[in-house]
Structure formats: C-alpha cells, structure tokens
Design an enzyme around this catalytic site. Structure first.
Site, PDB file in Angstrom:
ATOM      1  N   LYS A  97      69.764  55.535  61.701  1.00  0.00           N
ATOM      2  CA  LYS A  97      71.150  55.896  61.379  1.00  0.00           C
ATOM      3  C   LYS A  97      71.836  54.664  60.789  1.00  0.00           C
ATOM      4  O   LYS A  97      71.876  53.610  61.410  1.00  0.00           O
ATOM      5  CB  LYS A  97      71.893  56.389  62.619  1.00  0.00           C
ATOM      6  CG  LYS A  97      73.226  57.043  62.257  1.00  0.00           C
ATOM      7  CD  LYS A  97      73.845  57.740  63.441  1.00  0.00           C
ATOM      8  CE  LYS A  97      75.056  58.568  63.008  1.00  0.00           C
ATOM      9  NZ  LYS A  97      76.007  57.861  62.152  1.00  0.00           N
ATOM     10  N   ILE A  98      72.360  54.813  59.592  1.00  0.00           N
ATOM     11  CA  ILE A  98      72.979  53.706  58.869  1.00  0.00           C
ATOM     12  C   ILE A  98      74.460  53.617  59.238  1.00  0.00           C
ATOM     13  O   ILE A  98      75.192  54.608  59.192  1.00  0.00           O
ATOM     14  CB  ILE A  98      72.829  53.901  57.343  1.00  0.00           C
ATOM     15  CG1 ILE A  98      71.347  54.064  56.963  1.00  0.00           C
ATOM     16  CG2 ILE A  98      73.453  52.731  56.590  1.00  0.00           C
ATOM     17  CD1 ILE A  98      70.474  52.891  57.323  1.00  0.00           C
TER      18      ILE A  98
END
Length: 287
Positions: free
Chosen positions: A25-26
């Site tokens: 997850k960025i």
C-alpha cells in the site's frame, strides 16, 4: 476523461488466499491519469484536476490513449521512505515557479496499479489479471512512472515485510475482480500497518465531536498532538463526559480544556514531522 476510482474495504487482519494478489500500500494520494488524443489530464479521486501540480507525468505521453489508476508517491532521498507529507507539499503547490522548484527537490513517482481504458476500449469489466497483463506490456513514458509489484497468495508474508519497513500496509485484490467504478468493494481490501500511541485527553470540541489529545514533552509539560474523532463508541463517550466536568480548566471559541488525567490509546498511520498524530483512531482508555 475522469473515471471515479474503485475503493477498498478494510480487512480485520492480514490474510493469505490463493484467490488474491497482494500489493504494497503506497502512502500517497490516488490519481487518475487520462490521455485522450495525446492530451493528458490528471485527477484526484474526488474529480479535482491536478494536472499542473505534476509536470513530470503531465508532460509525458503514452503511444496510445489510455486511462490509468494509481498513486502519487514521494520518496525521501535521504531515507528512501515514501512520505505522505511530501506528497501533500507537491499537491498543494499551485504557482508555476514553486512547482518547478519542487520537481527538483521533491520529485514524484506515479505508481500505476490498474489500466481502465486502452486504445479506446473500456477494460473495467475484464478480470484484474487480464488488466495486469496489459499493464505489464506498457512502455512507460519516463522514469517518473512505475508499476506496482504484487505477490500471489502470500498476504501475511508481504504484510510482515511492510511492517519491517514501516510501510503503510497491504492491499488484497481478488484475481477475478472487475473494476467497480466509483464503488467500495470487498473484492479489494486494505490491511493497514497501524502504529499505536498513548495520549492524554486534554479537552473536547464544542461544536462537533472530537477529543483533544496531548503528549508530554521532555520537560514534562504537555503539548497538543491532534484531535481524536474516530473509533469512539457511545459507551466511551458516556464514560468520558460522565467524569470530565470536575476537570475543566477553561475554554475558548472551539474547545473546552480539561486537566490531562484521562489517558487513551490510539492507533495512527504515523507521527508527522511536526510531531502530530496522523489520523488518530481511539482504541481504549488506559487505567
């Protein structure tokens, strides 16, 4: 062309399932990249155009018209860590000279994780893995574009890696999922790598709900660290307001202030550079 992005539900805990792929997850902000007749427009998830903020990708073009879904990320050049605050500095810049300066000091990467249209064709009803295959064949316009990596089935192992690197978490996606435009779906789930912090409740909002959170400084004094607005049940609210009245020390237009005697544990995304709690969520009182 703006396409309202598919949104994620929240999983209770990390899980592994062969029907899913798992992506890091960025910690940035969602961005729709739209290229029509070689004209590029960039949009946030709420359909706010932000083309001028990111010339690194707005001035680049693919060989074919395309609509992409992804995340804008900024990597701290000293630590190699993706920094949300740096992304916000880029997003909030409007003047052309400021934007030009930031392209040098805070360059962005557009991390692509889906392709929604390609060569004039709507791909949203194709299974995710077909869309991933099309993405893998794209020639990216420059070094400011990247494609999110993923693993199949091993969600818990990837989450452990994200914890070790202090990254935001993991996104789990069903391999056969179609792209549900503008909807939140259990086909895509996020597992957040929360950090926990213990705070003192030092006040509360007057107009709407919110508890003021404070933490002690090195000198032993208290400083404000944020406002807790989420995760508080009606039972917790009743308990707090049932005992807080004798602790009131003053008020202003927005807050009633109290002696910092009640302690609480919150989960947060991280601490900001200014020492504030990012997105605090109440979990429990500490006795």
């Amino acid at each position: 062309m703006f396409i309202s992005p598919m949104l994620l539900e929240t999983a209770a805990a990390p899980f592994s399932d062969s029907r899913y792929i798992y992506e890091p997850k960025i910690d940035g902000h969602r961005l729709i990249y739209s290229q029509e007749s070689a004209n590029v427009k960039l949009y946030t998830r709420h359909n706010n155009e932000c083309t001028r903020q990111y010339p690194e990708i707005a001035n680049a073009a693919f060989t074919q018209d395309i609509v992409l879904d992804g995340e804008i990320a900024c990597v701290d050049p000293l630590t190699g860590v993706i920094e949300f605050e740096s992304v916000m500095s880029r997003f909030q810049a409007r003047r052309a000279d400021k934007v030009r300066q930031l392209t040098q000091t805070l360059p962005i990467t557009y991390v692509i994780f889906d392709v929604l249209r390609y060569k004039g064709e709507d791909l949203s009803n194709r299974p995710l893995m077909e869309r991933k295959e099309i993405m893998a064949g794209l020639a990216l316009p420059n070094a400011h574009f990247g494609v999110i990596p993923y693993v199949e089935g091993a969600g818990e192992a990837l989450f452990a890696q994200m914890q070790a690197r202090a990254m935001e978490g993991v996104v789990a996606k069903r391999k056969d999922s179609v792209y549900e435009i503008g909807r939140r779906s259990a086909q895509w789930q996020k597992i957040i790598n929360w950090t926990y912090a213990d705070v003192y409740l030092s006040g509360y909002k007057k107009a709407e709900f919110g508890w003021l959170a404070s933490v002690p400084t090195d000198s032993g004094r208290m400083r404000t660290a944020g406002v807790i607005e989420f995760g508080v049940s009606p039972t917790h609210k009743k308990a707090f307001y049932g005992v807080v009245k004798p602790l009131i020390t003053g008020e202003d237009r927005d807050f009633v202030y109290v002696e910092p005697r009640i302690r609480a544990r919150v989960k947060i995304r991280n601490w900001t550079r200014a020492g504030m709690l990012r997105s605090p969520v109440f979990t429990e009182f500490i006795v």
